[in-house]
Scaffold this motif. Structure first.
Motif, mmCIF file in Angstrom:
data_model
loop_
_atom_site.group_PDB
_atom_site.id
_atom_site.type_symbol
_atom_site.label_atom_id
_atom_site.label_comp_id
_atom_site.label_asym_id
_atom_site.label_seq_id
_atom_site.Cartn_x
_atom_site.Cartn_y
_atom_site.Cartn_z
ATOM 1 N N TYR A 23 0.840 -1.190 0.000
ATOM 2 C CA TYR A 23 0.000 0.000 0.000
ATOM 3 C C TYR A 23 0.880 1.248 0.000
ATOM 4 O O TYR A 23 1.715 1.427 0.889
ATOM 5 C CB TYR A 23 -0.902 -0.024 1.236
ATOM 6 N N GLU A 25 0.575 5.545 -0.636
ATOM 7 C CA GLU A 25 -0.349 6.664 -0.807
ATOM 8 C C GLU A 25 0.416 7.972 -0.738
ATOM 9 O O GLU A 25 1.375 8.097 0.033
ATOM 10 C CB GLU A 25 -1.416 6.640 0.288
ATOM 11 N N PRO A 46 3.931 0.958 3.909
ATOM 12 C CA PRO A 46 3.678 0.019 5.009
ATOM 13 C C PRO A 46 4.882 -0.103 5.939
ATOM 14 O O PRO A 46 6.027 0.006 5.519
ATOM 15 C CB PRO A 46 3.388 -1.298 4.280
ATOM 16 N N GLU A 76 1.902 2.547 9.463
ATOM 17 C CA GLU A 76 2.410 3.253 8.288
ATOM 18 C C GLU A 76 3.713 3.972 8.608
ATOM 19 O O GLU A 76 3.960 4.375 9.744
ATOM 20 C CB GLU A 76 1.396 4.295 7.803
#
Length: 313
Positions: A23, A25, A46, A76
């Protein structure tokens, strides 16, 4: 039996995690700023993974004001950058390359609008009427003062013009020296020899060695084939090269392109993922760099000969 089932479950979970794309972002606290203002640009990745965050590049119209450290928030890793702009317009923060467990991924691009600062030039002011000037007659002394002033100014101008005449009368224009342009192939060959004399990787400076080696290859390809090679990622440059190879019908085979991709990717891993190849691999990459330059040089020279033959015919 429980231990066997537990082990199988853990192994299956590891395989699923390894095959799942991590993941990633990107976000900003705002997408609209005024000239000189700053925004916070954050990349999330991650936790519990080997993550190498990028040095932001290709920021056309924008600049990195400050690069902050990495923060940890629950599951995160957060990497923040402060970005500003000094030109008005709409600018993209392009895709950035991030390495997770020694594998390259790309972030999404974001559009940032930079507007000018509005200045209010209208201020309330109190105006007063202008009084009439009272005229007085000039005296003889005042007339004589102005006459002497004009005479002195005229003499100064005449002396200045005469001085310029004698100064530049016999002066020859300087001969403009022609800028010596070194062919890309000769320049790249010399730089490879200089790199070997530095003995960087022999002195445990593998990262510096791969950085200079890949820059030499990128610079040669950019100057020889006229493509943007220094300020692009490996994937972007390979896309440009493949396209140029088709359009100009250069004749670069798949093996040469594969060797080039492997060399640049290995350079990225060493620089960003801190991998350290063994001596045999380093020597092989040095040989591949020289081979790539030689191959492209022969192709370019062959194309030039074909053009000359067509002109003569």
């Amino acid at each position: 039996m429980k231990q066997i089932i537990t082990s199988l479950f853990i192994g299956l979970s590891i395989v699923v995690m390894a095959q799942t794309k991590p993941y990633i972002e990107v976000k900003t606290d705002t997408t609209n700023i005024r000239i000189g203002e700053q925004i916070s640009y954050t990349i999330s990745a991650p936790i519990n993974r080997n993550v190498v965050f990028p040095k932001l590049s290709n920021l056309e119209g924008l600049e990195v004001a400050e690069e902050l450290g990495v923060d940890t928030l629950q599951n995160e890793l957060l990497k923040k950058y402060l970005i500003t702009g000094f030109d008005s317009g709409a600018f993209y923060i392009k895709k950035q390359q991030i390495y997770i467990d020694a594998k390259a991924y790309f972030t999404d691009s974001l559009l940032i609008n930079v507007s000018t600062i509005s200045v209010d030039t209208v201020k309330l002011a109190k105006y007063y009427s202008v009084k009439d000037l009272e005229e007085e007659a000039y005296t003889f002394g005042e007339w004589w003062y102005w006459v002497k002033s004009y005479v002195y100014i005229g003499l100064a101008v005449i002396i200045f013009v005469i001085a310029l005449y004698f100064l530049f009368r016999n002066k020859k224009e300087p001969v403009k020296q022609k800028k010596i342009v070194i062919p890309p192939y000769i320049e790249a060959t010399k730089e490879l020899k200089k790199l070997e004399k530095k003995q960087l990787w022999q002195n445990d400076k593998v990262k510096e060695y791969y950085s200079e080696l890949t820059d030499i290859v990128r610079k040669y390809i950019g100057n020889e084939l006229f493509i943007q090679a220094l300020e692009t990622t490996t994937e972007e440059m390979m896309t440009l090269l493949v396209s140029e190879n088709k359009q100009q019908k250069l004749g670069l085979d798949k093996e040469t392109l594969s060797i080039l991709r492997d060399l640049l990717s290995q350079g990225d891993f060493v620089k960003f993922a801190k991998q350290k190849p063994i001596e045999m691999e380093i020597q092989g990459h040095r040989s591949n760099a020289s081979s790539i330059i030689e191959t492209i040089h022969k192709i370019v020279e062959s194309k030039k000969e074909e053009v000359e033959d067509d002109k003569q015919q």
